[in-house]
Design a protein around this motif. Sequence first.
Motif, PDB file in Angstrom:
ATOM      1  N   SER A 148       0.906  -1.207  -0.134  1.00 14.55           N
ATOM      2  CA  SER A 148      -0.010   0.144  -0.038  1.00 14.55           C
ATOM      3  C   SER A 148       1.041   1.203  -0.124  1.00 14.55           C
ATOM      4  CB  SER A 148      -0.767  -0.025   1.164  1.00 14.55           C
ATOM      5  OG  SER A 148      -0.248   0.135   2.359  1.00 14.55           O
ATOM      6  N   LEU A 149       1.860   1.272   0.849  1.00 16.87           N
ATOM      7  CA  LEU A 149       2.840   2.440   0.838  1.00 16.87           C
ATOM      8  C   LEU A 149       3.452   2.435  -0.611  1.00 16.87           C
ATOM      9  CD1 LEU A 149       4.599   1.937   4.456  1.00 16.87           C
ATOM     10  CD2 LEU A 149       2.736   3.520   3.723  1.00 16.87           C
ATOM     11  N   PHE A 150       3.932   1.423  -1.215  1.00 19.40           N
ATOM     12  CA  PHE A 150       4.433   1.817  -2.436  1.00 19.40           C
ATOM     13  C   PHE A 150       3.346   2.034  -3.355  1.00 19.40           C
ATOM     14  CE2 PHE A 150       5.551  -0.208  -6.626  1.00 19.40           C
ATOM     15  CZ  PHE A 150       6.713   0.225  -7.009  1.00 19.40           C
ATOM     16  N   ILE A 151       2.437   1.593  -3.586  1.00 13.38           N
ATOM     17  CA  ILE A 151       1.498   1.965  -4.472  1.00 13.38           C
ATOM     18  C   ILE A 151       1.033   3.511  -4.148  1.00 13.38           C
ATOM     19  CG2 ILE A 151      -1.115   2.085  -5.106  1.00 13.38           C
ATOM     20  CD1 ILE A 151      -0.853  -1.135  -4.602  1.00 13.38           C
ATOM     21  N   ILE A 152       0.838   3.993  -2.860  1.00 11.99           N
ATOM     22  CA  ILE A 152       0.531   5.275  -2.685  1.00 11.99           C
ATOM     23  C   ILE A 152       1.582   6.386  -3.263  1.00 11.99           C
ATOM     24  CG2 ILE A 152      -0.041   7.088  -0.795  1.00 11.99           C
ATOM     25  CD1 ILE A 152      -1.556   4.564   0.579  1.00 11.99           C
TER      26      ILE A 152
END
Length: 276
Positions: free
Chosen positions: A103-107
């Motif tokens: 999620s952090l990577f996508i965000i």
Amino acid sequence: MRTSSNPAFRNLPTGGAAHSQYAGFNQPQGGVPGYGAPQAPADSADRPMTVDDVVMKTGASIGTALLTGVPTAIWAQGQLEAGATGGVFGALIIGMLVGLGLSLFIIFKQKASGPLTLAYSAAEGVFLGAFTGVFQTLVAPGEPIAMQAILGTALVFVAMLVVYKTGAVKVTPRLTKWVIGAAAGAAMLMLVNLVVGMFNGEGIGIRGTGPLAIGVSLLFIGIAAFMLLLDFDMADKMIREGMPSKWAWFAAFGLMTTLVWLYLEMVRLLAALNSD
């Protein structure tokens, strides 16, 4: 683009002016003559995204989470009933960390990717399945809280979609600020509870089975429900601005992050209500 309480929808690139025609959540579309914006060829990689794209991608993400979550929950219950807790808590932690990392990577990378969104959904499915198994077995044994939580989450999702489509609650800048503030407050409260819990083992009492915990869960469910309104609005704006169809995966990811939190709070609430 308006700010959203969901970090996945912040700082999105805007679509081109060439895609100014619009068919959003409040208008029928999908190949019916005379309705919606003209559709680009199916093999056009940069055609503007549509409601159908968001629905299909979100459905695929939810389906992936269920495919990993349901077997994990069944397995976790069996393991816990047999007294083997190590594997269950290992799966819970790994699923949580993988989901958080993705999620952090996508965000932060602003990645509109089907594989990444589905991988995130699969990881969250493992986490939610193990989480459900723990609460189902250790907190409220014999109670069908898993099915109740899934049904409750679905009902809230559908209800807020109807609220959004009918315009019963308008997503205004003021409402957006209130929801963002409430979500930030909820995050801070959970952080304080976690830190205090490291010292006394119980936190500040918002994650137990008493009246305070029940009240907090109801409050958090309410905040998550209003976050869904903002998520619908941001997906609607992405369609209106003519963003490429691949960004439907990003919209689906944003909706999934809210649904994960909503489901977690549903499980906590039901476990508290059904605990001995």
